[in-house]
Write an enzyme that holds these catalytic residues in place. Structure first.
Site, PDB file in Angstrom:
ATOM      1  CB  THR A  31     -16.179   8.162  53.592  1.00 53.91           C
ATOM      2  OG1 THR A  31     -15.368   8.803  52.620  1.00 53.91           O
ATOM      3  CG2 THR A  31     -17.449   7.648  52.942  1.00 53.91           C
ATOM      4  CD  GLU A  62      -8.901  10.364  47.283  1.00 57.65           C
ATOM      5  OE1 GLU A  62      -9.046  11.600  47.283  1.00 57.65           O
ATOM      6  OE2 GLU A  62      -8.578   9.716  48.298  1.00 57.65           O
ATOM      7  N   GLY A  79      -9.451   2.979  54.859  1.00 58.20           N
ATOM      8  CA  GLY A  79      -8.530   1.845  54.810  1.00 58.20           C
ATOM      9  C   GLY A  79      -7.712   1.762  56.087  1.00 58.20           C
TER      10      GLY A  79
END
Lengths: 660, 660
Positions: free
Chosen positions: B139, B421, B178
């Site tokens: 992303t 997701e 993350g």
């Protein structure tokens, strides 16, 4: 300025400034609001680091600092009008709750309303000068909405002419009052009054909590912060356990009820006097629902005009996400709702002030209706606004989840209104009680007036009974006709609830069980009633608007609001025979057209709310649309980036690598 | 033990332990899960202060510490089965996301799937031993769901046999991964591959980010934490800006696509190979939705059995709040939904594993259906579960707003699944694309199989067209009949969406605009499809259950789930002529009966989820029901109570008093 958002503003078909004046209640009010805002925004004493970067203790600290400054400056500038104080305070704290809220909004007003002249002398000036910092301690750990259940006791001891205050059980510990944990040195404590061996119910007592010199809790007073919450990080909501705390007889608020020196209890003249504040606060919350939703829409709609993503047509550049029908369907009905609630808030405020005049002259006649309406509307608007804020947040995709969007903050702070000042389901049932009572009066032949007049027998007979028995007459393009449909839906659902109660009673259950066994229907009826009121008031507001451009766009919004409500509750409208199946398809089609029609005005409509960047405090909702640069800058300032390497690397990861 | 909750347990009509085994997938699995849980819970290395009392930096620190311990202990205990690792990890982090999540769930698996044998040799063992700590950077700030829009470039330089990685714009900065901010020293970066003057689309590259010795970012790597979020406080979601970062050619993952030394690009054999992981993760999320809702119901239902408030019958003691019909109506349908989603999660997992077997043998035939189903169900379940968690929280009144309830945490951490997701609306439209394609195939005379076979022409002709044309046959007391009604509703709404597209096309708009102008209908159709699948799978699950007591209570839950869905979407069922108005009244009546019927089993039904207190970490959801004592204890431990007088008193309030 981002070129996308500039183009949006150029495409608007109405004068934004004129709409802002309508929202503020006049050109002068807009001017004054902006003056106050710039006073605060330009004031170096009110600048602080982004609260999202601070620990809870630091946030509390920053809030106390700002509140102390605020008190000084309000006096320096001579701002004393309650509305202007509220505006100034909102700017200082950017709309957040703060540690002195209950001192200003509950402690001082309660003294004004319930203290005797001697008590005013003793307590008011010290409280005005913040020697006494007070809060209002009502809710207990085991008791909220149901006031009669409160357990704290105040027992009069004529020997010493004192009240002895106690928290007899763990559930009786006072819990939740704002400013109680760390800030206040006094509290108005609601307790069951016992004197001469008899309990006389809840009364208010001024209880000193902390030393005026050292701020250390007094003997018998166990007080502290209740710990972190979903939001309200700046507020020290507190607990208070009272262990044989003695206060002089003169600390009971005695303007109305009294306890004489020998312990004789003197009843208050009327119970309705404390009713008004509750109604006022609930009315305010309705406006706040409009406010919170308006902020959220501002952020989501501005961001949707600068965010490009995916494709509608292959090979073309990524479109603004506001061009997706699904995005419009998420946001524009909420925009309409924000306008609706702002207008309802204005209306409630006007009614409240009119009725307050009557009350001060001893006329309570309109109070029950306003009380019922404010309860239901508080629940109706806070539920939908809360859900709407989250829809706005998620409409911003991943970035809505970042604290830099401001949307998480708006949500966690606003959603508390669903619970405080009367839990929403309980509120809905209060309104239902009024509706059922009105229905029964009408059934008994009484002629109702006011908002519930639609429950009159004569009107009800005109209602359609089922799909087959009567052709529907609703015109889905005419707002007046839709208001009528909402009215008939409410009438029908009140009837359904009333009949459910009757059926239960026929099963020989008690009145109370019949009520509880019909509660789902009762909430549904209240909901329909509130929905009707909102649609009606939105339509009525249009009548006040002279400017053609503004009138036109607000009419589109009102129609969108009404039609979307019908689509979302289509079962009700079909079930009651108010709409036919083909009409419902028409509604769907019309909704899509209205979305497309609103598209060019969407940014202008949120601009009209006139939230300056400092008040919004949202990277995604910036007026200039320059979102990404500022997101990067914001992230770089965040606490975890103070060092390139976090200490946990040396403490845990490096040693782990050696062991594996 | 609180006597109220003991009594609730005594009143249950089924064997709780047997239901737990069904939820776990067998008695052995329950046993093993409990073993793993007690390994963690009894381990002093995994004790820590309540995370709610810590700052963000402290929370990150605590999580890194636990993750490091966890890696050591998993090896020490020899736990290597993926499901058991997942279970252990969930216990250690109490279900929260943690800094090593992407290393374990994305970096290592991506190596396994996409690294060449030589690359496995170079990278896998160091990554296994955490010398290399990796994340998965896809992303970007300006690009999420739409992968083709990603801007990061990897340009091959044959002179040095290196790729040069760049973030050419501000919107191309990697954002959100993350573990990227502080933890990882490597990332698999998704970038547009340029070689020999041509762009070959997205490929994966292993990019070193930080020094293996000092953990300091390497030259050209601008990396950090993206700042505080709604939840995920333990995770360092990060940003990454690449400025001419050079990596050897061998750092492109080359199991399938390749770039040869001279820059020649070699295409991968199939594009479907990376498809599976996505499907797997979305299937997992469906189970997580059941999990999050089950936890929330456990808390709200246990609390509702010990909380007493207000009155139903005057003069009697305050009732348990679970006795209010409105409270039952809030919670029991959610309890049914939690069970439904847990069973759907089990099903998805089984199907995934079955299909994975097929895929490894080159059979992709079932993948499109599973892909479509997993997209829609991910959206359907995460939306309703998110709303449901908040309903549970608010059903706990004011105390639900305290962090001690655990409900704020469950919400903020779970609600992210609506966006990550695959953003939910985009997911719904993916499922819609499959449905419309299937509908068109059926219209063209193809015979569909699988879950969409209800779209076959022959079946559709049997559908009712309107209220008048055909009597309805739904039996509201029969689950099989309700499954049929859901099926027909889905068929009808797919048809409505398909017709909307046709109508748009008749207006001479493009295929793409016709799609966008029908998007509201398409989402509605997907929604109805998913709802049908859930009801159907819940009904199917009942067939597997032998125990009479368990079967009986689950049947009641399934019926409640189906009927409440009809009530909430009554417009759909009326509009499509599947239900008549009198039947809808029957549904309302039946729902009330089912609530009363479930009342004695409510606590036992949440007990069966078998969340131990340590995993729930909720004062309100305690197994023993002793809520108030522990709330007081929790509050007293909170940070603002470390001192009796907060320093802000001396800094701001005391000086202010002197000035006024």
């Amino acid at each position: 300025m981002n070129p996308d958002i500039t183009r949006e503003r150029e495409n608007a078909t109405f004068n934004v400034e004129k709409l802002t004046h309508i929202l503020d209640g006049g050109i002068e009010k807009t001017k004054r609001r902006r003056e106050i805002e710039s006073l605060v925004i330009s004031d170096p004493d009110f600048q602080s680091e982004d609260l999202n970067f601070l620990s809870r203790s630091e946030r509390y600290d920053a809030a106390v600092k700002k509140s102390a400054q605020m008190i000084l400056k309000l006096r320096e500038y001579g701002i004393s009008d309650p509305e202007e104080i509220y505006c100034y305070k909102s700017c200082v704290h950017r709309g957040r709750a703060e540690p002195l809220d209950l001192h200003l909004a509950m402690f001082l007003p309660t003294l004004l309303n319930q203290a005797s002249p001697e008590q005013m002398e003793t307590f008011f000036i010290p409280a005005w000068n913040l020697d006494i910092i007070g809060t209002y301690a009502q809710t207990e750990m085991g008791h909220g909405t149901h006031l009669r259940g409160l357990e704290t006791t105040a027992t009069y001891d004529p020997a010493t002419q004192e009240f002895v205050l106690n928290s007899p059980t763990i559930t009786s510990i006072k819990w939740w009052p704002g400013g109680l944990g760390k800030t206040s040195n006094h509290a108005i404590v609601l307790a069951q009054l016992h004197t001469q061996g008899k309990c006389h119910g809840l009364h208010a007592f001024i209880v000193p909590l902390r030393s005026m010199n050292t701020h250390i809790p007094l003997p018998g007073v166990v007080v502290g912060d209740i710990g972190p919450k979903f939001g309200f990080d700046e507020v020290d909501n507190g607990y208070l356990k009272l262990e044989n705390v003695r206060i002089p007889r003169e600390h009971m608020l005695m303007k109305y009820a009294k306890v004489e020196a020998d312990g004789t209890y003197v009843k208050p003249p009327s119970a309705k006097l404390t009713y008004g504040t509750m109604v006022f606060i609930r009315s305010m919350i309705v406006g706040e629902a409009g406010h919170a939703l308006a902020k959220s829409c501002t952020i989501a709609i501005r961001y949707s005009s600068v965010r490009h993503q995916s494709e509608i047509r292959p090979g073309e550049p990524e479109p603004q996400i506001m061009d997706y029908q699904t995005q419009q369907y998420k946001l524009f009905p909420l925009l309409a709702t924000a306008y609706a609630y702002k207008f309802v808030g204005q209306y409630m405020n006007q009614v409240y002030h009119r009725i307050t005049g009557d009350i001060s002259q001893g006329d309570f006649s309109e109070l029950p209706e306003l009380h019922a309406l404010s309860a239901g509307l508080k629940a109706f608007t806070t539920w939908t606004a809360s859900e709407g804020i989250e829809v706005c947040r998620m409409a911003c995709g991943g970035h809505g989840y970042s604290r830099c969007s401001a949307l998480p903050d708006i949500y966690v702070n606003f959603v508390a209104t669903c619970t405080y000042e009367g839990e929403n389901t309980v509120m809905m049932l209060q309104t239902a009680r009024f509706l059922i009572k009105s229905y029964q009066q009408a059934s008994a032949g009484h002629q109702l007036s006011g908002i519930v007049s639609y429950l009159n027998e004569s009107e009800r007979r005109l209602q359609p009974q089922s799909v087959s028995s009567r052709p529907t007459v609703v015109n889905v393009n005419d707002l007046a006709s839709l208001v009528e449909a909402y009215k008939l839906r409410a009438a029908k659902l009140v009837e359904v609830a009333a009949k459910s109660i009757q059926q239960e009673l026929q099963k020989r259950v008690s009145q109370e069980d019949a009520w509880n066994n019909s509660a789902i229907d009762l909430v549904r009826a209240s909901n329909a009633h509130c929905h009707y009121v909102v649609v009606k008031l939105f339509a009525a507001k249009l009548g006040e608007i002279g400017d053609t451009g503004v009138h036109s766009v607000l009419s589109t919004l009102a129609l969108l609001y009404a039609l979307q409500g019908i689509q979302q509750n289509s079962g009700d409208f079909l079930q009651t025979g108010l709409l036919s199946v083909p009409q419902l398809s028409q509604v769907s089609q019309r909704l899509k057209e209205l979305l497309a029609q609103l598209r060019p005005n969407a940014v202008a409509l949120v601009d009209a709310f006139d939230y300056c960047d400092e008040m919004l405090n949202s990277v995604l909702g910036r007026y200039d649309g320059n979102v990404y640069e500022h997101m990067f800058e914001w992230a770089r300032r965040s606490p975890l980036n103070k060092t390139e390497v976090h200490e946990s690397y040396h403490k845990y990861l490096k040693p782990l690598q050696a062991k594996l």
